[in-house]
Scaffold this active site. Structure first.
Site, PDB file in Angstrom:
ATOM      1  N   CYS A 127       0.871  -1.199   0.466  1.00 16.43           N
ATOM      2  CA  CYS A 127      -0.003  -0.076   0.424  1.00 16.43           C
ATOM      3  C   CYS A 127       1.023   1.102   0.377  1.00 16.43           C
ATOM      4  CB  CYS A 127      -1.326  -0.062   1.229  1.00 16.43           C
ATOM      5  SG  CYS A 127      -2.236   1.476   1.743  1.00 16.43           S
ATOM      6  N   CYS A 132      -1.157   6.801   7.072  1.00 17.42           N
ATOM      7  CA  CYS A 132      -2.063   5.570   7.694  1.00 17.42           C
ATOM      8  C   CYS A 132      -1.891   4.596   9.006  1.00 17.42           C
ATOM      9  CB  CYS A 132      -2.968   4.989   6.463  1.00 17.42           C
ATOM     10  SG  CYS A 132      -4.127   3.481   7.259  1.00 17.42           S
ATOM     11  N   CYS A 163      -3.128  -0.314   8.805  1.00 21.35           N
ATOM     12  CA  CYS A 163      -2.408  -1.555   9.007  1.00 21.35           C
ATOM     13  C   CYS A 163      -1.074  -1.186  10.171  1.00 21.35           C
ATOM     14  CB  CYS A 163      -2.105  -1.713   7.803  1.00 21.35           C
ATOM     15  SG  CYS A 163      -3.755  -2.022   6.354  1.00 21.35           S
ATOM     16  N   GLN A 202     -19.130  -9.853  11.429  1.00 20.00           N
ATOM     17  CA  GLN A 202     -17.758  -9.858  11.351  1.00 20.00           C
ATOM     18  C   GLN A 202     -16.854  -8.725   9.799  1.00 20.00           C
ATOM     19  OE1 GLN A 202     -15.220 -11.110  12.839  1.00 20.00           O
ATOM     20  NE2 GLN A 202     -16.070 -11.694  14.353  1.00 20.00           N
ATOM     21  N   TYR A 204     -23.804 -11.837  24.748  1.00 19.00           N
ATOM     22  CA  TYR A 204     -23.616 -10.969  23.827  1.00 19.00           C
ATOM     23  C   TYR A 204     -23.752 -11.186  22.628  1.00 19.00           C
ATOM     24  CZ  TYR A 204     -21.149  -9.283  27.735  1.00 19.00           C
ATOM     25  OH  TYR A 204     -20.728  -8.991  29.291  1.00 19.00           O
ATOM     26  N   GLU A 212     -28.517  -9.902  24.944  1.00 18.25           N
ATOM     27  CA  GLU A 212     -28.163  -8.831  23.985  1.00 18.25           C
ATOM     28  C   GLU A 212     -28.740  -7.925  24.641  1.00 18.25           C
ATOM     29  OE1 GLU A 212     -26.368  -5.943  22.421  1.00 18.25           O
ATOM     30  OE2 GLU A 212     -25.542  -8.332  21.863  1.00 18.25           O
ATOM     31  N   ASP A 238     -18.884 -13.752  24.218  1.00 18.33           N
ATOM     32  CA  ASP A 238     -18.651 -13.006  22.824  1.00 18.33           C
ATOM     33  C   ASP A 238     -18.615 -12.093  23.426  1.00 18.33           C
ATOM     34  OD1 ASP A 238     -17.288 -11.725  20.534  1.00 18.33           O
ATOM     35  OD2 ASP A 238     -19.349 -13.072  19.258  1.00 18.33           O
ATOM     36  N   CYS A 262     -11.707 -10.728  20.921  1.00 19.20           N
ATOM     37  CA  CYS A 262     -10.763 -10.198  19.978  1.00 19.20           C
ATOM     38  C   CYS A 262      -9.772  -9.064  20.035  1.00 19.20           C
ATOM     39  CB  CYS A 262     -11.860  -8.879  18.893  1.00 19.20           C
ATOM     40  SG  CYS A 262     -12.590  -7.956  19.689  1.00 19.20           S
TER      41      CYS A 262
END
Length: 391
Positions: free
Chosen positions: A70, A78, A81, A227, A256, A280, A322, A349
């Site tokens: 990139c 940026c 990434c 996702q 969740y 939730e 989750d 995550c």
């Protein structure tokens, strides 16, 4: 000190997309480098006890170094990434090292073996949901690392083809603070705008998008969580089911639960003699889940905060957990332990939050009985994990 150029010998990778070096007695967190390299770095931030820096010249390169694909990757550019300068295989090894280190330092589990698995599709063109910041002149772009400045861009290489072909970066956006493009697995692209902290507004494309996963079609608001990697949803569902091995007649909690991605296959596995409770807090999420799962009478949907709902739900055989990026926390884990569940599949995550919750589970004499990690965010430092806990 800020702005100074220094020569650093780079050590291990650390959580957050940087590596660790030392300058005299100070720890330096260095971006745009790899373990084992010698670099010339510019100090970007000075804190009590540590520094931050960007590698601006590579004096001795790692064999895993490649030219970033990139144009916008690099120091001061940026911040989306973190690892474009590493081979895809090396990126997965770096992420595995981070998970292992977090489990040791925060979870009290030294040398836990971790392998980060590759998802189909390659390291570019995977991100199906992209939120752009808006520069003062109306151009779209992204923030550099630890900066509120907007770097205008023409094209994001990790964005899915539908996002890149939407044309949003070719025009000026006045009067909005963010523009999001959603390229679902079925149907047309949606474009949303946001002002301040207000709710997003769909300005092009459908307000309800469709996604295909777990053998079902999901209809959800364009702004709803899903996702971002096309292969992630099915991959995570398969990992959760493999770990929990749900049996006919069992009672399952999906905490969740969002749109019900895990609740649906759990319901099919426990059968009509079993039950699934999805919890939730977001009313729009539970409204969508109730519609999506209406054909599964063994599923009940609860709109409530997880820690509150658990005090009233009673016993469970298996649990899918989750939580948000901050993790589940001690209060939720204590309530899960009280359900008498035989197993918990924890979708994480953030490896630091997972490691903290590992320590909490262990304090209740539960064990980390298995862990799989997936490269659901290539080119970035993020990694998705599924952990199995048992009493």
């Amino acid at each position: 000190m800020i702005g100074d150029l220094v020569v650093l010998d780079v050590g291990a990778v650390a959580h957050g997309g940087h590596c660790v070096a030392r300058l005299d007695e100070l720890v330096v967190f260095v971006r745009h480098t790899l373990p084992g390299e010698r670099v010339r770095a510019r100090i970007t931030e000075e804190r009590k006890g540590y520094l931050r820096a960007d590698a601006v010249e590579i004096l001795q390169a790692s064999p895993d170094r490649v030219e970033p694909p990139c144009f916008y990757a690099g120091p001061g550019a940026c911040g989306g990434c973190d690892f474009q300068h590493a081979t895809p295989a090396a990126q997965r090894l770096l992420k595995a090292d981070v998970v292992t280190e977090q489990l040791a330092r925060l979870g009290g589990l030294p040398d836990y073996p971790v392998e980060v698995e590759e998802l189909p599709g390659g390291p570019l063109g995977w991100r199906t949901r992209v939120q752009y910041a808006v520069a003062p002149d109306g151009r779209l772009g992204f923030h550099p690392t630890r900066s509120s400045r907007v770097l205008p861009i023409a094209e994001c290489l990790i964005a899915a083809p539908g996002v890149r072909e939407s044309g949003v970066t070719e025009r000026r956006w006045a009067g909005v603070d963010a523009v999001e493009v959603v390229a679902p697995s079925i149907g047309d692209v949606s474009i949303l705008t946001r002002r301040g902290r207000g709710r997003p507004r769909v300005v092009a494309g459908p307000a309800t998008v469709r996604e295909q996963a777990a053998g079902r079609t999901w209809k959800l608001p364009a702004e709803a969580f899903w996702q971002v990697h096309p292969a992630a949803a099915d991959t995570l569902v398969a990992a959760v089911l493999d770990m929990l091995q749900p049996q006919h007649g069992e009672r399952a909690f999906d905490l969740y639960g969002g749109a019900g991605l895990f609740a649906a296959p759990l319901a099919e596995a426990v059968g009509i003699t079993g039950s699934v409770v999805l919890v939730e807090a977001d009313p729009s999420g539970t409204a969508g889940a109730a519609k999506a799962l209406a054909d599964l009478p063994q599923v009940s949907v609860v709109t409530n905060r997880v820690e509150r709902a658990l005090t009233e739900l009673g016993e469970a055989d298996i649990v899918v957990l989750d939580p948000p990026r901050s993790g589940a926390g001690a209060a939720v884990i204590e309530e899960i332990v009280a359900t008498g569940a035989r197993a918990v599949a924890y979708v994480a995550c953030d490896p630091a939050a997972l490691a903290r919750d590992v320590k909490t589970f262990r304090s209740f004499r539960w064990e980390l009985a298995g862990l799989r990690a997936f490269d659901a965010f290539p080119m970035t430092h993020h990694v998705e994990c599924v952990a199995l806990f048992r009493p």
